[in-house]
Design a protein around this motif. Structure first.
Motif, PDB file in Angstrom:
ATOM      1  N   VAL A 174      36.634  43.652  47.221  1.00  0.00           N
ATOM      2  CA  VAL A 174      35.894  44.426  46.176  1.00  0.00           C
ATOM      3  C   VAL A 174      37.011  45.186  45.468  1.00  0.00           C
ATOM      4  O   VAL A 174      36.607  45.543  44.359  1.00  0.00           O
ATOM      5  N   MET A 175      38.005  45.618  45.827  1.00  0.00           N
ATOM      6  CA  MET A 175      39.129  46.294  45.010  1.00  0.00           C
ATOM      7  C   MET A 175      39.311  45.547  43.832  1.00  0.00           C
ATOM      8  O   MET A 175      39.415  46.172  42.729  1.00  0.00           O
ATOM      9  N   PHE A 176      39.333  44.172  44.004  1.00  0.00           N
ATOM     10  CA  PHE A 176      39.732  43.508  42.757  1.00  0.00           C
ATOM     11  C   PHE A 176      38.370  43.030  42.119  1.00  0.00           C
ATOM     12  O   PHE A 176      38.301  43.224  40.755  1.00  0.00           O
ATOM     13  N   SER A 177      37.526  42.241  42.934  1.00  0.00           N
ATOM     14  CA  SER A 177      36.272  41.832  42.184  1.00  0.00           C
ATOM     15  C   SER A 177      35.235  42.471  41.916  1.00  0.00           C
ATOM     16  O   SER A 177      34.425  42.597  40.910  1.00  0.00           O
ATOM     17  N   GLY A 178      35.316  43.901  42.360  1.00  0.00           N
ATOM     18  CA  GLY A 178      34.254  44.798  42.218  1.00  0.00           C
ATOM     19  C   GLY A 178      34.265  45.260  40.824  1.00  0.00           C
ATOM     20  O   GLY A 178      33.412  45.119  39.951  1.00  0.00           O
ATOM     21  N   PRO A 179      35.480  45.814  40.116  1.00  0.00           N
ATOM     22  CA  PRO A 179      35.646  46.295  38.796  1.00  0.00           C
ATOM     23  C   PRO A 179      35.738  45.111  37.770  1.00  0.00           C
ATOM     24  O   PRO A 179      35.323  45.272  36.674  1.00  0.00           O
ATOM     25  N   THR A 180      36.400  44.295  38.163  1.00  0.00           N
ATOM     26  CA  THR A 180      36.716  42.920  37.201  1.00  0.00           C
ATOM     27  C   THR A 180      35.330  41.727  37.143  1.00  0.00           C
ATOM     28  O   THR A 180      35.258  41.304  36.019  1.00  0.00           O
ATOM     29  N   HIS A 181      34.612  42.083  38.081  1.00  0.00           N
ATOM     30  CA  HIS A 181      33.664  40.893  38.288  1.00  0.00           C
ATOM     31  C   HIS A 181      34.030  39.570  38.232  1.00  0.00           C
ATOM     32  O   HIS A 181      33.130  38.578  38.030  1.00  0.00           O
ATOM     33  N   TYR A 182      35.317  39.256  38.630  1.00  0.00           N
ATOM     34  CA  TYR A 182      35.773  38.039  38.897  1.00  0.00           C
ATOM     35  C   TYR A 182      35.374  37.774  40.445  1.00  0.00           C
ATOM     36  O   TYR A 182      35.842  38.634  41.386  1.00  0.00           O
ATOM     37  N   ILE A 183      34.851  36.616  40.611  1.00  0.00           N
ATOM     38  CA  ILE A 183      34.682  36.021  42.161  1.00  0.00           C
ATOM     39  C   ILE A 183      35.705  35.222  42.526  1.00  0.00           C
ATOM     40  O   ILE A 183      35.902  34.270  41.958  1.00  0.00           O
ATOM     41  N   SER A 184      36.174  35.890  43.756  1.00  0.00           N
ATOM     42  CA  SER A 184      37.388  35.167  44.269  1.00  0.00           C
ATOM     43  C   SER A 184      37.160  34.471  45.366  1.00  0.00           C
ATOM     44  O   SER A 184      36.299  35.160  46.409  1.00  0.00           O
ATOM     45  N   LEU A 185      37.267  33.257  45.761  1.00  0.00           N
ATOM     46  CA  LEU A 185      37.152  32.509  46.815  1.00  0.00           C
ATOM     47  C   LEU A 185      38.337  32.218  47.595  1.00  0.00           C
ATOM     48  O   LEU A 185      38.541  31.052  48.164  1.00  0.00           O
ATOM     49  N   ALA A 186      39.443  32.903  47.041  1.00  0.00           N
ATOM     50  CA  ALA A 186      40.642  32.720  47.776  1.00  0.00           C
ATOM     51  C   ALA A 186      40.963  33.425  49.049  1.00  0.00           C
ATOM     52  O   ALA A 186      42.104  33.286  49.969  1.00  0.00           O
ATOM     53  N   SER A 187      40.115  34.245  49.581  1.00  0.00           N
ATOM     54  CA  SER A 187      40.296  34.733  51.111  1.00  0.00           C
ATOM     55  C   SER A 187      40.563  33.876  52.317  1.00  0.00           C
ATOM     56  O   SER A 187      41.666  34.199  52.879  1.00  0.00           O
ATOM     57  N   GLY A 188      40.013  33.012  52.245  1.00  0.00           N
ATOM     58  CA  GLY A 188      40.400  31.823  53.461  1.00  0.00           C
ATOM     59  C   GLY A 188      41.883  31.209  52.962  1.00  0.00           C
ATOM     60  O   GLY A 188      42.400  31.369  54.161  1.00  0.00           O
ATOM     61  N   ALA A 189      42.276  31.131  51.979  1.00  0.00           N
ATOM     62  CA  ALA A 189      43.766  30.538  51.951  1.00  0.00           C
ATOM     63  C   ALA A 189      44.524  31.702  52.248  1.00  0.00           C
ATOM     64  O   ALA A 189      45.745  31.453  52.992  1.00  0.00           O
ATOM     65  N   PHE A 190      44.520  33.001  51.860  1.00  0.00           N
ATOM     66  CA  PHE A 190      45.331  34.313  52.134  1.00  0.00           C
ATOM     67  C   PHE A 190      45.503  34.252  53.598  1.00  0.00           C
ATOM     68  O   PHE A 190      46.442  34.560  53.952  1.00  0.00           O
ATOM     69  N   PHE A 191      44.272  34.309  54.126  1.00  0.00           N
ATOM     70  CA  PHE A 191      43.934  34.479  55.767  1.00  0.00           C
ATOM     71  C   PHE A 191      44.734  33.505  56.385  1.00  0.00           C
ATOM     72  O   PHE A 191      45.185  33.794  57.449  1.00  0.00           O
ATOM     73  N   GLY A 192      44.493  32.179  55.985  1.00  0.00           N
ATOM     74  CA  GLY A 192      45.161  31.083  56.742  1.00  0.00           C
ATOM     75  C   GLY A 192      46.690  31.304  56.526  1.00  0.00           C
ATOM     76  O   GLY A 192      47.236  30.848  57.532  1.00  0.00           O
ATOM     77  N   ILE A 193      47.405  31.635  55.463  1.00  0.00           N
ATOM     78  CA  ILE A 193      48.592  31.790  55.281  1.00  0.00           C
ATOM     79  C   ILE A 193      49.287  32.535  56.381  1.00  0.00           C
ATOM     80  O   ILE A 193      50.183  32.523  56.865  1.00  0.00           O
TER      81      ILE A 193
END
Length: 311
Positions: free
Chosen positions: A48-67
């Motif tokens: 939400v810190m990033f996508s909330g104000p910018t309205h960019y939907i990020s689906l990269a959480s799984g990648a960072f979590f996996g790293i």
């Protein structure tokens, strides 16, 4: 600091302190559910810190979590490195990767960013699996520590609190103001002199940082790590759905979305294990057609109507 800002910060601090007593009160079953909920609260808050104000939907959480999970497992299993050192390395690697991804995609329109982040976790999972199968031997990795569920919960609570307080600070800074302008109209933001690419990249890097640390903390819970386990595209969708369900417009929205979703998800997974994907789809439709601004947005609408009725 304004009075409302101090009040919000004080409430968040009290909730964090109260949440710290959960392992001392709940039994093992509810503690396990609490660990899962806290994991998603930390991930959703950084999202939400990033996508909330910018309205960019990020689906990269799984990648960072996996790293985070995979690097901790690799360092501890193959090289006998300490957990804390590998957690720090994984956060650094994910932050740099997020910066590279942001530099490559955030200068373009939002749809390219969504498509790229959607395939990122799957691309990394296949790459890691290929390297393992062809060069390292097909095997998993062990993460053996003395951490209990309570320790993992408390570490996740610290990460969630850190993500919230960082987001609270950013929202009141010039960077947060710039991001809100970008979210409203990026063309206008560029015309008034805001370096939109830099602002978005810097904040996107924080999602990589927290995502990797959450993955690193969760790794001891799994004990045995495989690429298919930690690089999960489903996790990315879960983070987005929980954040949107609570309300991405508010930093505390994820708490409102994660807790009920986790409880219902636990029930659905136990009673209808083959219908979990359908459940995710139904929740997404609910958000789109019934709660476009999330539960928080609906509560705020009700509060406005009550105030107007009172006058």
């Amino acid at each position: 600091m304004s009075r409302s800002g101090f009040k919000e910060l004080a409430i968040a601090a009290c909730l964090a302190i109260l949440a710290g007593f959960v392992p001392l009160v709940f039994n093992n079953y509810w503690l396990s559910i609490s660990v899962t909920a806290m994991m998603y609260i930390a991930l959703c808050t950084s999202w939400v810190m990033f996508s909330g104000p910018t309205h960019y939907i990020s689906l990269a959480s799984g990648a960072f979590f996996g790293i985070g999970g995979y690097l901790v497992a690799t360092g501890m299993s193959d090289y006998q490195m300490s957990f804390w050192l590998m957690a720090g390395i994984s956060a650094l690697v994910a932050t740099i990767l997020a910066g590279l991804i942001g530099a490559a995609t955030l200068r373009l329109s939002g749809v390219y960013f969504v498509i790229f982040t959607l395939g990122l976790a799957e691309m990394i999972r296949n790459l890691v699996s290929w390297v393992q199968n062809n060069f390292l031997g097909s095997r998993g990795l062990y993460v053996l520590t003395d951490f209990t569920e309570a320790h993992i919960y408390w570490m996740l609570l610290v990460l969630a609190a850190a993500a919230y307080f960082l987001g609270w600070y950013i929202n009141r800074s010039r960077l947060g103001f710039a991001l809100r302008i970008i979210g409203n109209d990026e063309t206008v933001a560029r015309h008034v002199g805001i370096n939109t690419a830099t602002a978005k990249i810097v904040l996107f890097m924080t999602t990589g940082f927290f995502g990797a640390l959450v993955g690193a903390v969760i790794a001891p819970r799994y004990s045995y790590i495989e690429p298919n386990q930690v690089f999960s595209p489903e996790l990315s969708f879960m983070v987005v759905i929980m954040a949107l369900l609570g309300g991405a417009g508010r930093l505390w929205g994820p708490i409102v979305g994660v807790i009920p979703f986790t409880l219902v998800w636990e029930y659905v997974s136990l009673q209808f294990p083959n219908q979990t994907t359908m459940f995710i789809g139904l929740i997404f439709l609910l958000i789109v057609f019934v709660l476009p601004n999330g539960i928080v947005g609906r509560l705020e609408q009700v509060a406005v109507k009550i105030r107007q009725g009172g006058h």
